[in-house]
Motif scaffolding. Structure first.
Motif, PDB file in Angstrom:
ATOM      1  N   ARG A 195      34.073  38.260  46.559  1.00  0.00           N
ATOM      2  CA  ARG A 195      34.290  39.622  46.065  1.00  0.00           C
ATOM      3  C   ARG A 195      35.789  39.878  45.947  1.00  0.00           C
ATOM      4  O   ARG A 195      36.570  39.512  46.820  1.00  0.00           O
ATOM      5  CB  ARG A 195      33.680  40.649  47.006  1.00  0.00           C
ATOM      6  N   GLY A 196      36.193  40.496  44.887  1.00  0.00           N
ATOM      7  CA  GLY A 196      37.604  40.811  44.700  1.00  0.00           C
ATOM      8  C   GLY A 196      38.321  39.867  43.759  1.00  0.00           C
ATOM      9  O   GLY A 196      39.398  40.194  43.257  1.00  0.00           O
ATOM     10  N   TYR A 197      37.735  38.691  43.519  1.00  0.00           N
ATOM     11  CA  TYR A 197      38.301  37.788  42.514  1.00  0.00           C
ATOM     12  C   TYR A 197      37.767  38.185  41.137  1.00  0.00           C
ATOM     13  O   TYR A 197      36.605  38.568  40.996  1.00  0.00           O
ATOM     14  CB  TYR A 197      37.934  36.336  42.810  1.00  0.00           C
ATOM     15  N   GLU A 198      38.603  38.074  40.126  1.00  0.00           N
ATOM     16  CA  GLU A 198      38.232  38.540  38.796  1.00  0.00           C
ATOM     17  C   GLU A 198      37.440  37.487  38.031  1.00  0.00           C
ATOM     18  O   GLU A 198      37.934  36.382  37.819  1.00  0.00           O
ATOM     19  CB  GLU A 198      39.473  38.920  37.997  1.00  0.00           C
ATOM     20  N   PRO A 199      36.215  37.800  37.600  1.00  0.00           N
ATOM     21  CA  PRO A 199      35.436  36.846  36.799  1.00  0.00           C
ATOM     22  C   PRO A 199      36.165  36.485  35.503  1.00  0.00           C
ATOM     23  O   PRO A 199      36.881  37.309  34.926  1.00  0.00           O
ATOM     24  CB  PRO A 199      34.140  37.621  36.501  1.00  0.00           C
ATOM     25  N   GLY A 200      35.978  35.247  35.073  1.00  0.00           N
ATOM     26  CA  GLY A 200      36.584  34.789  33.833  1.00  0.00           C
ATOM     27  C   GLY A 200      37.915  34.107  34.011  1.00  0.00           C
ATOM     28  O   GLY A 200      38.430  33.484  33.073  1.00  0.00           O
ATOM     29  N   LEU A 201      38.499  34.212  35.228  1.00  0.00           N
ATOM     30  CA  LEU A 201      39.767  33.549  35.502  1.00  0.00           C
ATOM     31  C   LEU A 201      39.523  32.297  36.343  1.00  0.00           C
ATOM     32  O   LEU A 201      38.616  32.271  37.178  1.00  0.00           O
ATOM     33  CB  LEU A 201      40.712  34.492  36.250  1.00  0.00           C
ATOM     34  N   PRO A 202      40.326  31.253  36.142  1.00  0.00           N
ATOM     35  CA  PRO A 202      40.152  30.032  36.936  1.00  0.00           C
ATOM     36  C   PRO A 202      40.387  30.285  38.423  1.00  0.00           C
ATOM     37  O   PRO A 202      41.241  31.082  38.801  1.00  0.00           O
ATOM     38  CB  PRO A 202      41.225  29.087  36.368  1.00  0.00           C
ATOM     39  N   LEU A 203      39.600  29.615  39.244  1.00  0.00           N
ATOM     40  CA  LEU A 203      39.785  29.654  40.694  1.00  0.00           C
ATOM     41  C   LEU A 203      39.360  28.313  41.251  1.00  0.00           C
ATOM     42  O   LEU A 203      38.198  27.928  41.131  1.00  0.00           O
ATOM     43  CB  LEU A 203      38.971  30.785  41.325  1.00  0.00           C
ATOM     44  N   GLY A 204      40.294  27.596  41.849  1.00  0.00           N
ATOM     45  CA  GLY A 204      40.010  26.277  42.394  1.00  0.00           C
ATOM     46  C   GLY A 204      39.614  26.328  43.853  1.00  0.00           C
ATOM     47  O   GLY A 204      39.915  27.298  44.570  1.00  0.00           O
ATOM     48  N   PHE A 205      38.946  25.292  44.311  1.00  0.00           N
ATOM     49  CA  PHE A 205      38.589  25.158  45.719  1.00  0.00           C
ATOM     50  C   PHE A 205      39.845  25.195  46.583  1.00  0.00           C
ATOM     51  O   PHE A 205      39.872  25.838  47.638  1.00  0.00           O
ATOM     52  CB  PHE A 205      37.825  23.845  45.917  1.00  0.00           C
ATOM     53  N   ASP A 206      40.897  24.509  46.143  1.00  0.00           N
ATOM     54  CA  ASP A 206      42.134  24.469  46.917  1.00  0.00           C
ATOM     55  C   ASP A 206      42.730  25.860  47.086  1.00  0.00           C
ATOM     56  O   ASP A 206      43.164  26.240  48.179  1.00  0.00           O
ATOM     57  CB  ASP A 206      43.147  23.531  46.263  1.00  0.00           C
ATOM     58  N   GLU A 207      42.734  26.638  46.016  1.00  0.00           N
ATOM     59  CA  GLU A 207      43.279  27.995  46.077  1.00  0.00           C
ATOM     60  C   GLU A 207      42.473  28.866  47.035  1.00  0.00           C
ATOM     61  O   GLU A 207      43.043  29.648  47.823  1.00  0.00           O
ATOM     62  CB  GLU A 207      43.287  28.607  44.680  1.00  0.00           C
ATOM     63  N   LEU A 208      41.154  28.751  46.989  1.00  0.00           N
ATOM     64  CA  LEU A 208      40.312  29.538  47.879  1.00  0.00           C
ATOM     65  C   LEU A 208      40.570  29.188  49.335  1.00  0.00           C
ATOM     66  O   LEU A 208      40.701  30.073  50.194  1.00  0.00           O
ATOM     67  CB  LEU A 208      38.836  29.320  47.538  1.00  0.00           C
ATOM     68  N   VAL A 209      40.663  27.900  49.647  1.00  0.00           N
ATOM     69  CA  VAL A 209      40.892  27.470  51.028  1.00  0.00           C
ATOM     70  C   VAL A 209      42.241  27.987  51.536  1.00  0.00           C
ATOM     71  O   VAL A 209      42.343  28.507  52.655  1.00  0.00           O
ATOM     72  CB  VAL A 209      40.824  25.941  51.144  1.00  0.00           C
ATOM     73  N   VAL A 210      43.288  27.873  50.720  1.00  0.00           N
ATOM     74  CA  VAL A 210      44.615  28.340  51.123  1.00  0.00           C
ATOM     75  C   VAL A 210      44.592  29.839  51.414  1.00  0.00           C
ATOM     76  O   VAL A 210      45.178  30.308  52.396  1.00  0.00           O
ATOM     77  CB  VAL A 210      45.656  28.005  50.034  1.00  0.00           C
ATOM     78  N   LYS A 211      43.886  30.607  50.588  1.00  0.00           N
ATOM     79  CA  LYS A 211      43.828  32.053  50.797  1.00  0.00           C
ATOM     80  C   LYS A 211      43.021  32.402  52.045  1.00  0.00           C
ATOM     81  O   LYS A 211      43.367  33.345  52.782  1.00  0.00           O
ATOM     82  CB  LYS A 211      43.252  32.732  49.564  1.00  0.00           C
ATOM     83  N   LEU A 212      41.955  31.671  52.309  1.00  0.00           N
ATOM     84  CA  LEU A 212      41.181  31.917  53.525  1.00  0.00           C
ATOM     85  C   LEU A 212      42.007  31.599  54.770  1.00  0.00           C
ATOM     86  O   LEU A 212      41.959  32.332  55.769  1.00  0.00           O
ATOM     87  CB  LEU A 212      39.895  31.090  53.517  1.00  0.00           C
ATOM     88  N   LEU A 213      42.774  30.525  54.726  1.00  0.00           N
ATOM     89  CA  LEU A 213      43.633  30.179  55.863  1.00  0.00           C
ATOM     90  C   LEU A 213      44.702  31.250  56.078  1.00  0.00           C
ATOM     91  O   LEU A 213      44.978  31.652  57.217  1.00  0.00           O
ATOM     92  CB  LEU A 213      44.283  28.814  55.624  1.00  0.00           C
ATOM     93  N   ALA A 214      45.300  31.712  54.983  1.00  0.00           N
ATOM     94  CA  ALA A 214      46.345  32.727  55.091  1.00  0.00           C
ATOM     95  C   ALA A 214      45.794  34.041  55.636  1.00  0.00           C
ATOM     96  O   ALA A 214      46.498  34.784  56.328  1.00  0.00           O
ATOM     97  CB  ALA A 214      46.995  32.956  53.728  1.00  0.00           C
TER      98      ALA A 214
END
Length: 238
Positions: free
Chosen positions: A177-196
């Motif tokens: 939730r909160g990520y914009e549909p239609g824009l790229p989102l990689g597994f690496d980016e998601l993991v980094v944001k969860l860690l942060a």
């Protein structure tokens, strides 16, 4: 239990095999495709529905899989018009997905229990659960560590060991939730944001068979080993 199978990539590293076929449909052995094996496994692990995220040559996947009744699993589709990364295709699907679901690459051969990954994910109430496998990397050189111009450590041709992502995940809709549909989102980016954010993913460690069919050498290996692998991967369907 619901799974999303990511099957929209162009399979560039696997050319020329993927020139006319999407990577999940390349044949393994004489009777099966990768996707056929994956759907058999999902059904045997208790999954009753799946969404195939398709793109490159997706019409061939639709024609091959249909409604999924051949595997006793209800299949629907999400068309990817442009590359969105590993997680990006899921953003437009959140209203169609249950609260917790499995996500996996469509080019993975493994005897991992996919159902167990999702059950652990739900039980631990994790934002993301990553199935991992042990990999060793042989370094063919003498490795030096230095400090202030002096060599302080030396290892001759060491073998390094890592835990690597298998391309199989337990995921919760609320995490996206909160990520914009239609824009790229990689597994690496998601993991980094969860860690942060201080909400680290959980690990599902698995040391059984796993092969990511990303290159011609991997594909040739899978076919060469398939006679032995078939009962491991397909069980009663072997």
């Amino acid at each position: 239990m619901h799974a999303v199978v990511l099957a929209g990539g162009k399979g560039v590293r696997l050319r020329p095999y993927t020139t006319c076929l999407p990577k999940p449909l390349v044949p393994i052995g004489e009777e099966h495709s990768i996707l056929d094996i994956v759907l058999h496994q999902l059904a045997s692990c208790g999954f009753r529905s799946a969404t195939l995220a398709i793109g490159h040559l997706g019409h061939l996947i639709r024609s091959y899989v249909g409604d999924g009744s051949r595997w006793d699993i209800e299949v629907d589709y999400a068309q990817e018009e442009s590359p969105l990364g590993t997680i990006g295709p899921l953003l437009a699907l959140l209203d169609r997905l249950p609260r917790h679901f499995l996500v996996m690459n469509g080019d993975v051969l493994t005897n991992l229990d996919f159902g167990e990954v999702l059950r652990q994910h739900v039980a631990e109430d994790a934002p993301l659960t990553v199935a991992t496998n042990r990999r060793q990397v042989k370094i063919d050189f003498g490795v030096l560590s230095s400090r202030e111009g002096r060599i302080v450590e030396f290892s001759e041709k060491p073998t390094l060991e890592y835990r690597v992502s298998m391309g199989v995940y337990g995921l919760s809709a609320d995490t996206l939730r909160g990520y914009e549909p239609g824009l790229p989102l990689g597994f690496d980016e998601l993991v980094v944001k969860l860690l942060a954010a201080g909400t680290p993913p959980r690990e599902h460690a698995f040391d059984g068979y796993w092969l990511d069919i990303g290159r011609p050498d991997d594909y040739d290996r899978a076919n060469a080993e398939f006679t032995l692998l078939r009962p491991i991967l397909l069980g009663g369907h072997a």
